[in-house]
Design a protein around this motif. Structure first.
Motif: not given
Length: 228
Positions: A90-94, A67-73, A60-63
């Protein structure tokens, strides 16, 4: 005309399968990043939650939107120490803003159902329309129904027909029946019994139980018209 109820499990229950469901919706990744993401998902599936978290955070830190979605879940499902609904959303929105279609659909459901955030039909339909434009049949049915009913969108039968037709072309059986009905009645499109029959027949082939009777009815109407 029948508008199908979109019965679904609650969002919190659906999160358990979100990882698997997301596979088709990911923006293309470089092979090395995709391999890293695949390994992180396997760690999660194996119950190695800390390893999965670390991997998803790194990606996620690398954009990487997936991964942002999975971490948000993981946050939303309470799988992390100090899990936070606000952080999860917020992660799901990103991820959604990064073009991750599954995240866009999830946010549509979040704001449509009001389970994880205050209900906002206009915002829900904004997310559905983004996902529909990206090619999600599920989102196309949602936004078509919004235009058909005037629910979170101004009532617009032509736009409803457009999106039902898109979803029908992608194989959604309910949308196949609905666009057939619109051609039969002339709602949002010019009335055309042959196109109505075409879509009813496809819906029948795909298992819609009401469609075979509609094919027979239209065949009889076309035959009667031919005699006059």
């Amino acid at each position: 005309m029948k508008i199908l109820a979109r019965a679904a499990p609650t969002l919190l229950a659906a999160l358990a399968t979100a990882f698997a469901a997301a596979a088709w919706a990911a923006p293309p990744l470089a092979p090395a990043l995709q391999n890293e993401l695949d390994r992180a998902v396997l760690e999660h599936e194996s119950g190695h939650l800390e390893a999965a978290r670390a991997a998803f955070e790194s990606l996620a830190a690398r954009g990487v939107p997936a991964a942002m979605f999975d971490l948000g879940v993981m946050h939303l499902h309470g799988e992390l120490p100090g899990a936070s609904r606000a952080t999860g959303l917020a992660l799901v929105q990103r991820a959604a803003q990064g073009g991750f279609v599954t995240a866009q659909i999830m946010l549509g459901k979040v704001y449509e159902e009001g389970e994880l955030a205050p209900r906002d039909l206009v915002l829900a339909m904004n997310w559905y329309e983004l996902a529909a434009t990206a090619g999600s049949a599920e989102a196309q049915v949602a936004i078509a129904t919004a235009y058909y009913l005037g629910r979170g969108r101004p009532k617009d039968m032509a736009k409803a027909a457009r999106w039902y037709r898109e979803a029908a072309t992608l194989g959604d059986v309910g949308a196949q029946y609905l666009i057939a009905s619109m051609y039969e009645s002339g709602d949002g499109v010019e009335r055309d019994l042959r196109l109505a029959r075409y879509w009813y027949e496809i819906a029948a082939r795909n298992g819609d139980i009401a469609a075979p009777d509609k094919v027979r009815q239209i065949d009889a109407e076309i035959a009667a018209d031919a005699k006059t």
